[in-house]
Every structure is written in structure tokens, then in C-alpha cells.
Design an enzyme around this catalytic site. Structure first.
Site, PDB file in Angstrom:
ATOM      1  N   GLU A 120       0.847  -1.203   0.000  1.00 41.43           N
ATOM      2  CA  GLU A 120       0.000   0.000   0.000  1.00 41.43           C
ATOM      3  C   GLU A 120       0.870   1.235   0.000  1.00 41.43           C
ATOM      4  O   GLU A 120       2.024   1.167   0.388  1.00 41.43           O
ATOM      5  CB  GLU A 120      -0.811   0.107   1.303  1.00 41.43           C
ATOM      6  CG  GLU A 120      -1.682  -0.994   1.662  1.00 41.43           C
ATOM      7  CD  GLU A 120      -1.608  -1.182   3.161  1.00 41.43           C
ATOM      8  OE1 GLU A 120      -1.739  -0.187   3.896  1.00 41.43           O
ATOM      9  OE2 GLU A 120      -1.393  -2.314   3.577  1.00 41.43           O
ATOM     10  N   LYS A 122       2.387   4.533   1.556  1.00 37.38           N
ATOM     11  CA  LYS A 122       2.626   5.016   2.923  1.00 37.38           C
ATOM     12  C   LYS A 122       2.171   6.470   2.944  1.00 37.38           C
ATOM     13  O   LYS A 122       2.852   7.365   2.436  1.00 37.38           O
ATOM     14  CB  LYS A 122       4.106   4.897   3.272  1.00 37.38           C
ATOM     15  CG  LYS A 122       4.408   5.203   4.720  1.00 37.38           C
ATOM     16  CD  LYS A 122       5.830   4.774   5.079  1.00 37.38           C
ATOM     17  CE  LYS A 122       6.130   4.955   6.542  1.00 37.38           C
ATOM     18  NZ  LYS A 122       6.040   6.336   7.010  1.00 37.38           N
ATOM     19  N   ASP A 124       1.181  10.121   4.123  1.00 36.31           N
ATOM     20  CA  ASP A 124       1.800  11.054   5.055  1.00 36.31           C
ATOM     21  C   ASP A 124       0.728  11.810   5.828  1.00 36.31           C
ATOM     22  O   ASP A 124       0.226  12.835   5.383  1.00 36.31           O
ATOM     23  CB  ASP A 124       2.662  12.037   4.252  1.00 36.31           C
ATOM     24  CG  ASP A 124       3.877  12.457   5.026  1.00 36.31           C
ATOM     25  OD1 ASP A 124       4.057  11.990   6.169  1.00 36.31           O
ATOM     26  OD2 ASP A 124       4.654  13.263   4.485  1.00 36.31           O
ATOM     27  N   TYR A 239      -5.302   0.761   7.528  1.00 31.60           N
ATOM     28  CA  TYR A 239      -4.262  -0.135   7.023  1.00 31.60           C
ATOM     29  C   TYR A 239      -3.950  -1.340   7.892  1.00 31.60           C
ATOM     30  O   TYR A 239      -3.167  -2.188   7.505  1.00 31.60           O
ATOM     31  CB  TYR A 239      -2.987   0.626   6.677  1.00 31.60           C
ATOM     32  CG  TYR A 239      -2.427   1.489   7.790  1.00 31.60           C
ATOM     33  CD1 TYR A 239      -1.996   0.948   8.996  1.00 31.60           C
ATOM     34  CD2 TYR A 239      -2.311   2.872   7.603  1.00 31.60           C
ATOM     35  CE1 TYR A 239      -1.467   1.759   9.993  1.00 31.60           C
ATOM     36  CE2 TYR A 239      -1.792   3.685   8.589  1.00 31.60           C
ATOM     37  CZ  TYR A 239      -1.370   3.117   9.796  1.00 31.60           C
ATOM     38  OH  TYR A 239      -0.867   3.910  10.771  1.00 31.60           O
ATOM     39  N   LYS A 331      11.022   3.579   1.385  1.00 23.50           N
ATOM     40  CA  LYS A 331      10.892   5.036   1.391  1.00 23.50           C
ATOM     41  C   LYS A 331      11.221   5.657   0.032  1.00 23.50           C
ATOM     42  O   LYS A 331      12.170   5.255  -0.634  1.00 23.50           O
ATOM     43  CB  LYS A 331      11.839   5.619   2.444  1.00 23.50           C
ATOM     44  CG  LYS A 331      11.452   5.265   3.869  1.00 23.50           C
ATOM     45  CD  LYS A 331      10.379   6.163   4.420  1.00 23.50           C
ATOM     46  CE  LYS A 331      10.962   7.492   4.835  1.00 23.50           C
ATOM     47  NZ  LYS A 331       9.933   8.336   5.477  1.00 23.50           N
ATOM     48  N   CYS A 426      13.276  47.266 -14.669  1.00 29.31           N
ATOM     49  CA  CYS A 426      12.992  45.909 -15.130  1.00 29.31           C
ATOM     50  C   CYS A 426      14.286  45.196 -15.532  1.00 29.31           C
ATOM     51  O   CYS A 426      15.055  45.740 -16.330  1.00 29.31           O
ATOM     52  CB  CYS A 426      12.042  45.985 -16.327  1.00 29.31           C
ATOM     53  SG  CYS A 426      11.887  44.412 -17.175  1.00 29.31           S
ATOM     54  N   CYS A 429      14.325  44.864 -19.532  1.00 29.79           N
ATOM     55  CA  CYS A 429      14.380  45.971 -20.501  1.00 29.79           C
ATOM     56  C   CYS A 429      14.780  47.313 -19.887  1.00 29.79           C
ATOM     57  O   CYS A 429      14.945  48.286 -20.614  1.00 29.79           O
ATOM     58  CB  CYS A 429      13.036  46.122 -21.210  1.00 29.79           C
ATOM     59  SG  CYS A 429      11.734  46.801 -20.179  1.00 29.79           S
ATOM     60  N   CYS A 443       6.659  45.441 -14.866  1.00 31.48           N
ATOM     61  CA  CYS A 443       7.483  46.268 -15.737  1.00 31.48           C
ATOM     62  C   CYS A 443       6.551  47.175 -16.534  1.00 31.48           C
ATOM     63  O   CYS A 443       5.523  46.729 -17.024  1.00 31.48           O
ATOM     64  CB  CYS A 443       8.272  45.349 -16.669  1.00 31.48           C
ATOM     65  SG  CYS A 443       8.865  46.180 -18.139  1.00 31.48           S
ATOM     66  N   CYS A 449       9.439  45.519 -23.818  1.00 39.54           N
ATOM     67  CA  CYS A 449      10.181  44.588 -22.966  1.00 39.54           C
ATOM     68  C   CYS A 449      10.323  43.225 -23.661  1.00 39.54           C
ATOM     69  O   CYS A 449       9.320  42.633 -24.048  1.00 39.54           O
ATOM     70  CB  CYS A 449       9.438  44.443 -21.646  1.00 39.54           C
ATOM     71  SG  CYS A 449      10.233  43.302 -20.527  1.00 39.54           S
TER      72      CYS A 449
HETATM   73  S1  IVH Z   1       1.417  -0.114   8.833  1.00 34.13           S
HETATM   74  C1  IVH Z   1       2.826  -2.491  12.252  1.00 34.13           C
HETATM   75  N1  IVH Z   1       0.566   1.025   6.634  1.00 34.13           N
HETATM   76  O1  IVH Z   1       3.766   4.890   8.877  1.00 34.13           O
HETATM   77  C2  IVH Z   1       2.426  -1.734  11.075  1.00 34.13           C
HETATM   78  N2  IVH Z   1       1.640   2.361   8.261  1.00 34.13           N
HETATM   79  O2  IVH Z   1       6.361   4.124  10.754  1.00 34.13           O
HETATM   80  C3  IVH Z   1       2.221  -0.350  11.383  1.00 34.13           C
HETATM   81  N3  IVH Z   1       1.725   4.732   7.686  1.00 34.13           N
HETATM   82  O3  IVH Z   1       2.981   5.230  12.236  1.00 34.13           O
HETATM   83  C4  IVH Z   1       1.969   0.576  10.317  1.00 34.13           C
HETATM   84  N4  IVH Z   1       0.676   4.575   5.764  1.00 34.13           N
HETATM   85  O4  IVH Z   1       1.487   6.381  10.601  1.00 34.13           O
HETATM   86  C5  IVH Z   1       1.192   1.196   7.815  1.00 34.13           C
HETATM   87  N5  IVH Z   1      -0.282   1.927   4.676  1.00 34.13           N
HETATM   88  C6  IVH Z   1       0.337   2.070   5.853  1.00 34.13           C
HETATM   89  C7  IVH Z   1       0.771   3.340   6.290  1.00 34.13           C
HETATM   90  C8  IVH Z   1       1.426   3.438   7.509  1.00 34.13           C
HETATM   91  C9  IVH Z   1       1.262   5.395   6.637  1.00 34.13           C
HETATM   92  C10 IVH Z   1       2.466   5.358   8.796  1.00 34.13           C
HETATM   93  C11 IVH Z   1       1.857   5.108  10.138  1.00 34.13           C
HETATM   94  C12 IVH Z   1       2.930   4.580  11.016  1.00 34.13           C
HETATM   95  C13 IVH Z   1       4.160   4.853  10.232  1.00 34.13           C
HETATM   96  C14 IVH Z   1       5.125   3.713  10.392  1.00 34.13           C
END
Ligand code: IVH
Length: 688
Positions: A120, A122, A124, A239, A331, A426, A429, A443, A449
């Protein structure tokens, strides 16, 4: 005795139905992203439910959709101890490290068999836990340090994509079994588009804006008053599951993929970008594809999360101190990094707006090396408190141009800081730089120009202005780039031989073009004036100026105060017109246009003055003999203007019964007022 009345059976039934309908539409809208009724219909259902609940407050329950903002502001946060700790994730940054992760798993499980993974994005945002008991949302908490979090139920209840009760709202003929207890985890986030809207609003109201969507989400969930969260565009993706207790006899899901399916059935959001794959190579392919898609997602992600899909294998693998052995974050390159500002330069846009740009010590951010960032305008520089020499955090989210989010130079840092100043000339020009409104600068060399050259020529030749047929954007680009024309006057000096060398320019097109240029020389003053491209002077303003002054010479001679006497010309437009003609080089171009044969007939352009030309009417109160629309139409037919508010430019106020503040304003400004009878007589008189 209280005044509460007793609801009849049909009312109770209607209420239950409304709640189910609303929950169903919430589900269709938020989970499936495919609403089946328009918003107004939804609002009607909601309003009806509120009406019943107002009448019979004893029927309000905590899972009613009206109760999302249920509580008064809290006075503090209550701590929540997680029954099952919320872990974090170990990280990898490349393919080799991902392969090593898989090798460790196989070794521990003592297997050579393929491993299935659930992958999935990750997201933010902020990690939260939701607790449902017998289907009802009873608590929401932040992750905190993983062991203890904070109770944020009041805010989480306001998220429309989180069901207050799970399982309802889905198709009623296909009911799903509700778990006795479900503790589900996920990420609450703010969409990029929502974030932009929130910051725009903050900017307009003068409050502090957020640095990024994650801070905005975190800041919102930390509010004590749920009304704030209710107004912010927060969403959630689930998740993982901490606790799942089903009815006796029901079988627990065997994989994460099956778990997600269940969560979806209950109306919870899971990420539509998730995928189940086999082996680390497929995980890598998933992550690469996700990275390529990153800019198109409406939420920020900082990587892919890769989890062993089979729950039994997860249990077999167990945990390290803080992280599970069965999951990994892959990451992506950071979207925010720090660097230093080496210089600030000024760029002239194609319409003359001057924009400061930071020249940065090159850094790798969001997957590319960045050495410039836009600073938008001087107000932004002041807001950031930015100087040349500062250390700044820059951000490159998605495909947008990198921007400076904040200055992090320590007050006692050993660097020389230089103030940023708008140049007076400017950079392209050398024409004078003039303020444009409160924030922008531009300008004044509109016609000369080089930065504005193409745009100025395009505008002058376009429809509405000189309307030169066949002289389109592509050709203008070629003519400017080959040096054949430098300004609008050069267009009228083009020679047949010069055109031969151009791409796709045969004998016939060259003749046609020259004929069109020749024809365009005979024009009208409003077209010519509009064509000059003076900022804020559109076709209507050009016409108004010409009607008022009658000749170009008089417009060129007018100072800002005189210009402001023209209807619809305010101080900003007046200043632009004055500055444009004050620029000697612009005047030279106009002269050259005239010597090249561009001409118009002054007398032709002075508008036939209508009976009520330049009179401005304001209608207020109720008219009894005719509708306001009709009155307005009649006035306009006589050439008058009908405005919405009274100002010192107003000629007449027509006031019917019930007139309020507009009438007061008219009296204050001593503007003549007519009642309806006088108005009718006035119309009759002028219609003859
Ligand atoms: S799983 C044991 N899935 O990432 C599994 N985490 O450092 C725990 N996060 O604190 C997390 N998207 O805030 C998981 N699809 C995802 C995620 C996710 C974002 C964040 C979450 C967690 C941090 C892990």
C-alpha cells in the site's frame, strides 16, 4: 412538564430510514466515490432529519449523522492506553535492502516458498486507532508513543468518511455481520487540494497557514473544539487491525487482503492503490509504479508499505523491539529538505509581472536536483522573513515548482544576511518597475520589454484588437525568434522577401498575410487602445475611455485623476494607463505604428450618447408596479447602468417600501432619491 411531544410511529420510522439513507449516501460518496444523488438532495434528507430531531430531541442518538460535531469543546485531552501497542515500521531505501528483508523472512520461516505481500502507499498523515464496539464508534485515539495516545474521538467523529456505525449504509438487502469488537488503525490525512483550500482561506483571513498537509492534519486533530475539524477536509485510510472479535462461529480472515475486504464491507476506507503481490521483485515493481504515480495522487505519500499478507506468517515472524519483522516501509525520496539561499533574482513574466526567484545551493528533493524556488512576491518574502544567505526548508510536492516553506536560520548563526529588494528597473528591458496593487510589481515597458514581446504582439494582433487573420501564436513565435519583429510596430514593416525563409510559408500564405496586415491598419480607436495591452484595460474599459475622451491624444495626456472620472475606471486602472503612456518607449512604438499607416477615425468612435448614458441607478426596497428586473431592463434600455450598491458615483436611487441601508447611504452621500411614482413618471418621460 417539559414541552416535549411524543413522536408517532411513522415519525420514528421515517427517522430510522433517513439515518440509513444518509449513511448509505455517505458510503457511496466517501467510500465508493460514486454518489447517486446530487448534493442538494442529500442536504434535503439531512435537513429533514435535523427537523425531526429538533422536534423530538429524545430521539437523538450518538450515531445519528447530525451528531458528528456532538460535543462542546474539551478542556484537555484524555490519555488512552493502546490494548495492542501501535508499532512503527523499519525502512529500506533500495532494491538490495528490500531483497535482504525478504531473505531474512524466508530464513526465519525456514522456507523457500514464495511469499505473498500486501502493498500500500505510505500515506503522510497522522496514525490513529478507531475502536468499534457492537458496530458503534466508541473511541478514536492518536498513536502517541505507540503505547499511550490521546483521545481524539470528538474530532474524528467529524470525518465524513469514517462511519459512526459500521455496516449500515451498505445495501440493505445484503447485510454484513458486525464484529463485536474492532480496533482498526489507519492514517488520517488531508488531501492536497483540501490543503490548498485551507491555506488559501487562512491567507485571506490573515491567519497562519500550514506548512504541509501532514501538519495541517495533525494540527486539526489536536484541536479541542470539534467545530474546527468539521470544517477541515480530513480523510482516513485504514491499514491494519489491532483487535478483531467476531460473533461466535464466524471465521477470522486469514490474510490482510481478506481483512481489507471486510473493512470495506463495513464501510471503512482502504487505499484503492493497494495490491497483493508475490516476492520482493513484484514489491519493487509495485513501489516503482507507485512512485511514478505519486504526483497524480491527491494526497501525499512518502513511500510504499510492504506487509506479509498471511496473518499466521505475521504471527510466526513476530516483532523486534519497536517494529514488526513482517512489514517494511520502502521510502521514496524526501519532498522536503533544507538548503541555503545563494541569491534572489527577479524574473519578468510574459505579462510583465515581476516575480522573485530564490537561487539555491542545489539539493536533491522529491527525486530531482533543485536549484531554484519561486518566492511568488515581495509579501511572501516578508512573510517568510527571508534574506539572501538564509537556510531554508524547501518542498517539492508532486509536480509543482519547488517552494520555500520556511526559514530556519538560527538568530545567532554566523552568516551574513542580505535583505531582498525589488529592483527599480525591469531586469529585462530597464523600464521603470511599478507597483501593481498591494502585492505585485510589474514592468512598465509593455510594448518594448523582450520578456513581454511575444505576448504583447499576440495580444495586439488578436481578435478584439487589430484582428490580423493568419498571424497566430506559432507564426509570431517564429517571427520573434528569427528577429524579424521586435515589437508590434515591426509587424507593419514586414517585407515579402523576409517571409520566404519562414517554415510553412508559401507564396500564397505570404501574400494573404501581408494583405491581412494591410487591411488591419484601418481600425478603430477602442480596438487599438485595447490592443496596446495596458494591464487591466480590457475591451469594455478601452471603449469607456474612448467614449469619454474621444481621441488618443487626450487619453495620453490625461493624468490619473482625470482618468478616474471615467465610469468603471478606478485608481488601479487609472495608474496603469498613466504609467503606460508615461513610458517614452511605449510612446515611440505608438508613433511608429501611426507612421506605418495604422489609423482610425476619431469621430466614429465617440459613442452615440443614449438618453441616460453614464447615469448610474441603484434600486432598493420593493417596487409595487413592476419587478426590479423589469425596472432594471427598462433603465438599461435607456442606456443607464444599474449598480448593486450606492457610491458617490451613483446618479439616482429608486427606493420602494422597505428600503434599508442603501437608502441611508444615499442620504449620507446626498444622492437624489425617487419613490416609485416619480420613477414611473421619469420612465414615461424618457421613453418619449
Ligand atoms: S502499517 C505495524 N501502513 O507509517 C504496522 N503504516 O512508521 C504499522 N503509515 O505510524 C503501520 N501509511 O502512521 C502502515 N499503509 C500504511 C501506512 C502506515 C502510513 C504510517 C503510520 C505509522 C508509520 C510507520
Amino acid at each position: 412538564m417539559t414541552g416535549t411531544s411524543i413522536p408517532g410511529q411513522h415519525v420514528v420510522q421515517e427517522l430510522i430510514q433517513l439515518r440509513q439513507q444518509i449513511a448509505r449516501h455517505d458510503y457511496l460518496y466517501h467510500t465508493l466515490d460514486s454518489p447517486v444523488i446530487p448534493d442538494v438532495e442529500y442536504d434535503k434528507l439531512f435537513a429533514r432529519l435535523e427537523q425531526i430531531e429538533n422536534e423530538y430531541p429524545q430521539l437523538i442518538t450518538s450515531d445519528s449523522p447530525t451528531q458528528r460535531v456532538g460535543s462542546a469543546p474539551l478542556t484537555g485531552f484524555v490519555q488512552v492506553i493502546h490494548e495492542v501497542p501501535m508499532m512503527s515500521l523499519a525502512k529500506v531505501f533500495n532494491a538490495t535492502e528490500l531483497d535482504e528483508f525478504e531473505a531474512r523472512i524466508k530464513k526465519r520461516l525456514d522456507t523457500h516458498a514464495d511469499i505473498r505481500y500486501s502493498c500500500e502507499p505510505k500515506v503522510d498523515g497522522v496514525a490513529v486507532s478507531l475502536l468499534y464496539e457492537d458496530g458503534l464508534l466508541v473511541r478514536a485515539a492518536t498513536r502517541g508513543d505507540g503505547v499511550t495516545g490521546e483521545d481524539i474521538t470528538h474530532n474524528v467523529r467529524t470525518l465524513r468518511d469514517i462511519p459512526l456505525r459500521i455496516g449500515i449504509g451498505r445495501s440493505s438487502d445484503n447485510p454484513v455481520a458486525i464484529p463485536k469488537r474492532l480496533e482498526v488503525r489507519g492514517e488520517i490525512y488531508m488531501t492536497r487540494s483540501g490543503f490548498d483550500a485551507v491555506n488559501k482561506e487562512a491567507e485571506q483571513s490573515g491567519s497562519k497557514s500550514f506548512v504541509n498537509p501532514r501538519n495541517a492534519a495533525a494540527g486539526t486533530l489536536r484541536q479541542l473544539d470539534p467545530k474546527i475539524a468539521a470544517r477541515r477536509p480530513l480523510r482516513m485510510f485504514c491499514y491494519s487491525v489491532g483487535i478483531l472479535e467476531l460473533e461466535e462461529g464466524a471465521t477470522l480472515p486469514a490474510t490482510l487482503t481478506d481483512t481489507f475486504f471486510l473493512l470495506e464491507q463495513w464501510g471503512l476506507q482502504v487505499n484503492p492503490e493497494r495490491a497483493t503481490v508475490t516476492g520482493s521483485a513484484e514489491c519493487l515493481a509495485y513501489a516503482d509504479a507507485l512512485l511514478a504515480k505519486r504526483a497524480t495522487l491527491d494526497y501525499e505519500i512518502d513511500g510504499a508499505v510492504i506487509k506479509v499478507d498471511r496473518l499466521q506468517l505475521q504471527a510466526d515472524l513476530g516483532f523486534n523491539a519497536r517494529t514488526p519483522r513482517w512489514a517494511m516501509a520502502y521510502k521514496f525520496p524526501a519532498e522536503e529538505v533544507s538548503t541555503t539561499v545563494k541569491d534572489v533574482e527577479f524574473q519578468v513574466g510574459r505579462t510583465g509581472t515581476i516575480t522573485p526567484v530564490a537561487r539555491l545551493e542545489p539539493v536533491f528533493v522529491g527525486g530531482v536536483t533543485v536549484s531554484n524556488a519561486t518566492l511568488h512576491n515581495m509579501a511572501e518574502i516578508a512573510r517568510l522573513g527571508l534574506h539572501i544567505g538564509d537556510t531554508v526548508i524547501i518542498r517539492r510536492a508532486g509536480d509543482v515548482i519547488p517552494k520555500v516553506v520556511k526559514v530556519v536560520t538560527e538568530a545567532d548563526a554566523d552568516v551574513t544576511l542580505i535583505d531582498v529588494k525589488m529592483p527599480q528597473e525591469c531586469p529585462a528591458c530597464g523600464s521603470a518597475v511599478e507597483p501593481d496593487g498591494d502585492i505585485l510589481f510589474r514592468c512598465s515597458g509593455g510594448l518594448v520589454c523582450p520578456a513581454q514581446r511575444k505576448e504583447a504582439i499576440r495580444h495586439f494582433c488578436a481578435r478584439g484588437a487589430l484582428d490580423i487573420e493568419g498571424l497566430g501564436d506559432k507564426l509570431i513565435e517564429q517571427l520573434v525568434e528569427t528577429g524579424l519583429i521586435r515589437d508590434v510596430a515591426d509587424v507593419f514593416h514586414l517585407q515579402r522577401e523576409q517571409l520566404h525563409d519562414l517554415e510553412r510559408m508559401g507564396e500564397k500564405s505570404a501574400n494573404n498575410l501581408l494583405a491581412a496586415i494591410d487591411k488591419s491598419k484601418s481600425t478603430t480607436l477602442p480596438r487599438f487602445l485595447y490592443g496596446l495591452g495596458i494591464p487591466e484595460v480590457g475591451e469594455a474599459t478601452a471603449l469607456a475611455l474612448v467614449s469619454h475622451f474621444g481621441s488618443l491624444e487626450r487619453i495620453m495626456r490625461a493624468d490619473a485623476t482625470t482618468l478616474e472620472q471615467v465610469e468603471d475606471v478606478g485608481p488601479i486602472v487609472a495608474a496603469h494607463v498613466e504609467h503606460f503612456f508615461a513610458n517614452a518607449e511605449n510612446r515611440v512604438v505608438i508613433e511608429r505604428l501611426q507612421t506605418a499607416g495604422v489609423h482610425w477615425r476619431d469621430e466614429e468612435v465617440v459613442a452615440q450618447s443614449d438618453i441616460l448614458n453614464r447615469q448610474i441607478f441603484v434600486l432598493t426596497g420593493t417596487l409595487e408596479q413592476m419587478s426590479r428586473d423589469e425596472a432594471k431592463a427598462q433603465l438599461q434600455a435607456l442606456g443607464a447602468k444599474v449598480a448593486g450598491s450606492v457610491s458617490k458615483k451613483t446618479t439616482w436611487v429608486v427606493a420602494g417600501p422597505g428600503a434599508g441601508s442603501k437608502l441611508d447611504k444615499a442620504q449620507e452621500l446626498e444622492i437624489p432619491v425617487m419613490d416609485e411614482a416619480t420613477f414611473l413618471a421619469f420612465l414615461t418621460e424618457h421613453n418619449h
